[in-house]
Design a protein around this motif. Structure first.
Motif, PDB file in Angstrom:
ATOM      1  N   UNK A 176       0.833  -1.207   0.000  1.00 55.02           N
ATOM      2  CA  UNK A 176       0.000   0.000   0.000  1.00 55.02           C
ATOM      3  C   UNK A 176       0.868   1.258   0.000  1.00 55.02           C
ATOM      4  N   UNK A 177       1.916   1.262   0.810  1.00 55.86           N
ATOM      5  CA  UNK A 177       2.844   2.402   0.827  1.00 55.86           C
ATOM      6  C   UNK A 177       3.531   2.536  -0.527  1.00 55.86           C
ATOM      7  N   UNK A 181       3.423   5.725  -3.084  1.00 58.15           N
ATOM      8  CA  UNK A 181       4.652   6.341  -3.605  1.00 58.15           C
ATOM      9  C   UNK A 181       4.638   6.405  -5.130  1.00 58.15           C
ATOM     10  N   UNK A 182       4.063   5.402  -5.766  1.00 58.55           N
ATOM     11  CA  UNK A 182       3.986   5.419  -7.229  1.00 58.55           C
ATOM     12  C   UNK A 182       3.065   6.537  -7.713  1.00 58.55           C
ATOM     13  N   UNK A 183       1.968   6.779  -7.008  1.00 60.55           N
ATOM     14  CA  UNK A 183       1.094   7.898  -7.354  1.00 60.55           C
ATOM     15  C   UNK A 183       1.810   9.228  -7.148  1.00 60.55           C
ATOM     16  N   UNK A 184       2.567   9.318  -6.048  1.00 63.31           N
ATOM     17  CA  UNK A 184       3.328  10.543  -5.794  1.00 63.31           C
ATOM     18  C   UNK A 184       4.351  10.799  -6.891  1.00 63.31           C
ATOM     19  N   UNK A 185       4.927   9.736  -7.420  1.00 59.61           N
ATOM     20  CA  UNK A 185       5.923   9.874  -8.490  1.00 59.61           C
ATOM     21  C   UNK A 185       5.292  10.361  -9.792  1.00 59.61           C
ATOM     22  N   UNK A 186       4.016  10.035 -10.006  1.00 58.18           N
ATOM     23  CA  UNK A 186       3.318  10.550 -11.183  1.00 58.18           C
ATOM     24  C   UNK A 186       3.121  12.062 -11.072  1.00 58.18           C
ATOM     25  N   UNK A 187       2.858  12.527  -9.853  1.00 61.73           N
ATOM     26  CA  UNK A 187       2.644  13.960  -9.637  1.00 61.73           C
ATOM     27  C   UNK A 187       3.971  14.710  -9.602  1.00 61.73           C
ATOM     28  N   UNK A 188       4.987  14.064  -9.024  1.00 64.25           N
ATOM     29  CA  UNK A 188       6.314  14.686  -8.891  1.00 64.25           C
ATOM     30  C   UNK A 188       7.346  13.825  -9.631  1.00 64.25           C
ATOM     31  N   UNK A 193      12.639   7.589  -8.490  1.00 64.84           N
ATOM     32  CA  UNK A 193      11.679   6.512  -8.281  1.00 64.84           C
ATOM     33  C   UNK A 193      12.314   5.257  -7.701  1.00 64.84           C
ATOM     34  N   UNK A 194      13.443   4.835  -8.236  1.00 67.55           N
ATOM     35  CA  UNK A 194      14.073   3.606  -7.751  1.00 67.55           C
ATOM     36  C   UNK A 194      14.453   3.730  -6.284  1.00 67.55           C
ATOM     37  N   UNK A 195      14.964   4.899  -5.895  1.00 69.07           N
ATOM     38  CA  UNK A 195      15.339   5.125  -4.501  1.00 69.07           C
ATOM     39  C   UNK A 195      14.103   5.133  -3.608  1.00 69.07           C
ATOM     40  N   UNK A 196      13.063   5.829  -4.047  1.00 71.78           N
ATOM     41  CA  UNK A 196      11.827   5.911  -3.261  1.00 71.78           C
ATOM     42  C   UNK A 196      11.172   4.541  -3.134  1.00 71.78           C
ATOM     43  N   UNK A 197      11.095   3.784  -4.221  1.00 68.42           N
ATOM     44  CA  UNK A 197      10.428   2.487  -4.171  1.00 68.42           C
ATOM     45  C   UNK A 197      11.218   1.483  -3.331  1.00 68.42           C
ATOM     46  N   UNK A 198      12.547   1.581  -3.388  1.00 73.02           N
ATOM     47  CA  UNK A 198      13.359   0.704  -2.535  1.00 73.02           C
ATOM     48  C   UNK A 198      13.116   1.028  -1.066  1.00 73.02           C
ATOM     49  N   UNK A 199      13.056   2.321  -0.752  1.00 73.42           N
ATOM     50  CA  UNK A 199      12.751   2.728   0.622  1.00 73.42           C
ATOM     51  C   UNK A 199      11.391   2.241   1.062  1.00 73.42           C
ATOM     52  N   UNK A 289       3.683   6.538   4.192  1.00 72.50           N
ATOM     53  CA  UNK A 289       3.588   5.620   5.336  1.00 72.50           C
ATOM     54  C   UNK A 289       2.545   6.112   6.328  1.00 72.50           C
ATOM     55  N   UNK A 290       2.559   7.408   6.626  1.00 76.64           N
ATOM     56  CA  UNK A 290       1.628   7.972   7.602  1.00 76.64           C
ATOM     57  C   UNK A 290       0.195   7.907   7.094  1.00 76.64           C
ATOM     58  N   UNK A 291       0.004   8.210   5.804  1.00 78.59           N
ATOM     59  CA  UNK A 291      -1.336   8.149   5.220  1.00 78.59           C
ATOM     60  C   UNK A 291      -1.899   6.736   5.297  1.00 78.59           C
ATOM     61  N   UNK A 292      -1.104   5.760   4.909  1.00 77.74           N
ATOM     62  CA  UNK A 292      -1.583   4.384   4.917  1.00 77.74           C
ATOM     63  C   UNK A 292      -1.898   3.909   6.333  1.00 77.74           C
ATOM     64  N   UNK A 293      -0.996   4.211   7.268  1.00 77.48           N
ATOM     65  CA  UNK A 293      -1.199   3.768   8.649  1.00 77.48           C
ATOM     66  C   UNK A 293      -2.438   4.413   9.265  1.00 77.48           C
ATOM     67  N   UNK A 294      -2.615   5.723   9.049  1.00 78.19           N
ATOM     68  CA  UNK A 294      -3.738   6.432   9.671  1.00 78.19           C
ATOM     69  C   UNK A 294      -5.070   6.011   9.061  1.00 78.19           C
ATOM     70  N   UNK A 295      -5.130   5.937   7.736  1.00 78.07           N
ATOM     71  CA  UNK A 295      -6.389   5.552   7.086  1.00 78.07           C
ATOM     72  C   UNK A 295      -6.751   4.115   7.429  1.00 78.07           C
ATOM     73  N   UNK A 296      -5.762   3.201   7.353  1.00 76.93           N
ATOM     74  CA  UNK A 296      -6.029   1.801   7.659  1.00 76.93           C
ATOM     75  C   UNK A 296      -6.441   1.630   9.122  1.00 76.93           C
ATOM     76  N   UNK A 297      -5.812   2.392  10.011  1.00 75.24           N
ATOM     77  CA  UNK A 297      -6.156   2.311  11.433  1.00 75.24           C
ATOM     78  C   UNK A 297      -7.605   2.698  11.692  1.00 75.24           C
TER      79      UNK A 297
END
Length: 303
Positions: A176-177, A181-188, A193-199, A289-297
């Motif tokens: 989910x995270x 991140x992939x959606x964020x990469x479309x906007x920015x 991308x490789x660094x962000x997706x690995x993280x 990470x925060x969005x996924x954790x808060x919404x899922x919670x």
């Protein structure tokens, strides 16, 4: 003995009498305002977790000591709502009895992800296969080419309480995270991308060591309590690089470790990050990470 549908935790949302079974995941002795001791429990089944309390007239310590954590008990008591009209339900226990293994169906108590595990695994594998950075791609292939690691990663929980706290929760949260991140990469598109997706894929791997869990219960391990999963995750990455003699430029590794260490946000938030996010990729991962954790919670609480 199978649990009735109305007695699963997700359906305990009305004031009523119950006589059903739960896992006693945790227990604590507390003192009421009148000075008397009572016992507070965390009860679980396959649908969730609920707080329960028992107010014994005497010998609270003795009752507490005789209760076996991570065991399944038949519990009699009342479901109550406090404060009234708050939507917060708990159980006041009158009595309980430990059940024998032949008296229950274990499937009623195993909390697992409801998402298609094969689809989640394929999302990670596709992401790795499509990477252009050979160093990060090699690092991820070394992690996910390890059968012991992947078996643990695909089945581990992501938390004890707050979000994705069930078997398979770590895989579900990670993907989910990653998708956020992939959606964020479309906007920015300026993001690496490789660094962000690995993280995103590796940010919580330390939870494999930070939690002790079995089919019915999740708890924080001693290593998790003393070191925290952020440090453990980074240590696992460095260990994997060292043990497999993976070549990775220092600046790439430093940026990756920074993303992982800062994914809980600004230090001043007090959420556990030892360093605040200082790069675009670190900021993006933190908010994903925060969005996924808060919404899922919140979604889990609404069930």
């Amino acid at each position: 003995m199978f649990k009735k549908e109305e007695d699963f935790i997700e359906n305990l949302n009305t004031i009523r009498r119950i006589n059903t079974s739960f896992v006693i995941a945790n227990k604590t002795i507390k003192t009421a305002r009148n000075g008397k001791d009572y016992i507070e429990f965390s009860l679980t089944d396959k649908t969730g977790e609920i707080t329960a309390r028992m107010f014994p007239n005497r010998d609270a310590d003795e009752i507490y000591e005789n209760i076996v954590k991570k065991s399944i008990y038949t519990i009699t008591g009342n479901v109550d709502e406090f404060p009234r009209n708050s939507g917060n339900f708990s159980i006041k226990i009158d009595s309980f009895q430990k059940m024998e293994e032949d008296e229950y169906d274990l499937d009623d108590y195993i909390r697992t992800s409801h998402k298609n595990q094969d689809e989640l695994i394929n999302e990670i594998n596709r992401t790795i296969m499509q990477m252009n950075n050979p160093h990060l791609k090699n690092l991820l292939e070394t992690f996910f080419g390890d059968e012991k690691f992947t078996e643990e990663f695909y089945n581990a929980p992501s938390a004890k309480i707050h979000h994705h706290n069930y078997l398979g929760g770590l895989l579900e949260h990670t993907v989910e995270v990653l998708l956020i991140c992939k959606k964020a990469s479309e906007i920015f598109p300026q993001l690496d991308q490789d660094l962000l997706y690995t993280g995103a894929i590796l940010h919580d791997v330390g939870k494999l060591k930070a939690y002790d869990y079995d089919l019915v219960c999740i708890d924080i391990s001693n290593e998790g309590r003393l070191l925290d999963h952020l440090f453990i995750s980074c240590d696992m990455v460095k260990e994997k690089i060292r043990d497999n003699q993976i070549e990775i430029p220092e600046d790439i590794l430093t940026n990756l470790l920074h993303i992982m260490l800062s994914h809980h946000g600004d230090v001043q938030n007090g959420w556990g990050s030892p360093v605040s996010p200082k790069t675009p990729e670190a900021v993006a991962l933190h908010h994903a990470d925060n969005l996924d954790a808060k919404v899922r919670g919140i979604i889990q609480k609404m069930k």
